[in-house]
Design a protein around this motif. Sequence first.
Motif, mmCIF file in Angstrom:
data_model
loop_
_atom_site.group_PDB
_atom_site.id
_atom_site.type_symbol
_atom_site.label_atom_id
_atom_site.label_comp_id
_atom_site.label_asym_id
_atom_site.label_seq_id
_atom_site.Cartn_x
_atom_site.Cartn_y
_atom_site.Cartn_z
ATOM 1 N N ASP A 19 44.287 -134.141 -12.418
ATOM 2 C CA ASP A 19 45.628 -134.070 -12.991
ATOM 3 C C ASP A 19 45.828 -132.849 -13.882
ATOM 4 O O ASP A 19 46.931 -132.354 -14.008
ATOM 5 N N ILE A 20 44.772 -132.396 -14.521
ATOM 6 C CA ILE A 20 44.852 -131.288 -15.484
ATOM 7 C C ILE A 20 43.934 -130.161 -15.019
ATOM 8 O O ILE A 20 42.804 -130.388 -14.613
ATOM 9 N N GLN A 21 44.452 -128.962 -15.105
ATOM 10 C CA GLN A 21 43.666 -127.784 -14.768
ATOM 11 C C GLN A 21 43.345 -127.061 -16.079
ATOM 12 O O GLN A 21 44.227 -126.801 -16.883
ATOM 13 N N VAL A 22 42.037 -126.757 -16.296
ATOM 14 C CA VAL A 22 41.599 -126.082 -17.514
ATOM 15 C C VAL A 22 41.125 -124.678 -17.137
ATOM 16 O O VAL A 22 40.302 -124.516 -16.244
ATOM 17 N N PHE A 23 41.652 -123.690 -17.826
ATOM 18 C CA PHE A 23 41.287 -122.300 -17.565
ATOM 19 C C PHE A 23 40.104 -121.894 -18.446
ATOM 20 O O PHE A 23 39.767 -122.576 -19.415
ATOM 21 N N LYS A 24 39.485 -120.753 -18.144
ATOM 22 C CA LYS A 24 38.346 -120.254 -18.922
ATOM 23 C C LYS A 24 38.720 -120.015 -20.382
ATOM 24 O O LYS A 24 37.877 -120.107 -21.266
ATOM 25 N N THR A 25 39.968 -119.704 -20.636
ATOM 26 C CA THR A 25 40.420 -119.446 -22.001
ATOM 27 C C THR A 25 40.605 -120.730 -22.804
ATOM 28 O O THR A 25 40.838 -120.688 -24.003
ATOM 29 N N GLY A 26 40.526 -121.871 -22.134
ATOM 30 C CA GLY A 26 40.736 -123.150 -22.795
ATOM 31 C C GLY A 26 42.151 -123.689 -22.627
ATOM 32 O O GLY A 26 42.445 -124.816 -23.014
ATOM 33 N N ALA A 27 43.029 -122.879 -22.067
ATOM 34 C CA ALA A 27 44.408 -123.331 -21.836
ATOM 35 C C ALA A 27 44.419 -124.382 -20.722
ATOM 36 O O ALA A 27 43.601 -124.339 -19.799
ATOM 37 N N THR A 28 45.340 -125.308 -20.827
ATOM 38 C CA THR A 28 45.458 -126.356 -19.809
ATOM 39 C C THR A 28 46.871 -126.377 -19.252
ATOM 40 O O THR A 28 47.821 -125.933 -19.899
ATOM 41 N N GLN A 29 46.983 -126.882 -18.038
ATOM 42 C CA GLN A 29 48.284 -127.104 -17.416
ATOM 43 C C GLN A 29 48.136 -128.193 -16.366
ATOM 44 O O GLN A 29 47.024 -128.562 -16.004
ATOM 45 N N ILE A 30 49.255 -128.688 -15.891
ATOM 46 C CA ILE A 30 49.228 -129.671 -14.811
ATOM 47 C C ILE A 30 48.638 -128.992 -13.589
ATOM 48 O O ILE A 30 48.991 -127.860 -13.255
ATOM 49 N N SER A 31 47.738 -129.695 -12.907
ATOM 50 C CA SER A 31 47.070 -129.083 -11.758
ATOM 51 C C SER A 31 48.048 -128.845 -10.611
ATOM 52 O O SER A 31 49.121 -129.451 -10.541
ATOM 53 N N VAL A 32 47.647 -127.968 -9.726
ATOM 54 C CA VAL A 32 48.457 -127.663 -8.546
ATOM 55 C C VAL A 32 48.660 -128.920 -7.717
ATOM 56 O O VAL A 32 49.747 -129.165 -7.197
ATOM 57 N N TRP A 33 47.614 -129.756 -7.602
ATOM 58 C CA TRP A 33 47.726 -130.992 -6.803
ATOM 59 C C TRP A 33 48.760 -131.932 -7.411
ATOM 60 O O TRP A 33 49.524 -132.573 -6.714
#
Length: 177
Positions: free
Chosen positions: A112-126
């Motif tokens: 449900d959540i996508q976490v980037f290397k920078t630590g930022a999160t967003q709703i996943s593409v799925w």
Amino acid sequence: MAGNGNSGRPAKPAVLHLLDGNKGKKAFGALMDDLTSPSVPVQAPPMPDCLTDDAVAEWERLVPDLILLGLISKLDMMALATYCEAVADWKRFRRRIADANASQEGAADKGDIQVFKTGATQISVWRQLANDAEKRANAAGAMFGFSPMARRNLKVAPPQGDLFPNEQRDAANKYFS
């Protein structure tokens, strides 16, 4: 110009005119014709050969009930195919999310959540794709009365107990109870 076809109060279904005692004095024959004869013949549309397996399963699940309720004609192929594909997409994306959630126990990056290397999160593409498929399914399903608000506008006589054959009553009870 005073208005268009969408102006004003929506027309009251014929069955309500009859149940209310026909206070507007509409012609009884016209009301009965409106109840008994569909504007287009009730018939299953041809199934497109490009549907996915999940969409075919949804098509085969719905078409018999839509025919029994008189809500489909052979003109409705695109609307029903759109609905079935949207449902199939939604199921596929939800499976991907569930698999990602199950395989990444304790991981920060879930389905449900996508976490980037920078630590930022967003709703996943799925999740975004699943949400879009859900919106498409709801919009296309509204054309067939697959929501309570959409059923209000359908010109379908409500099920009347034993007056309907058992299979018609059972199909109506699935959607209108």
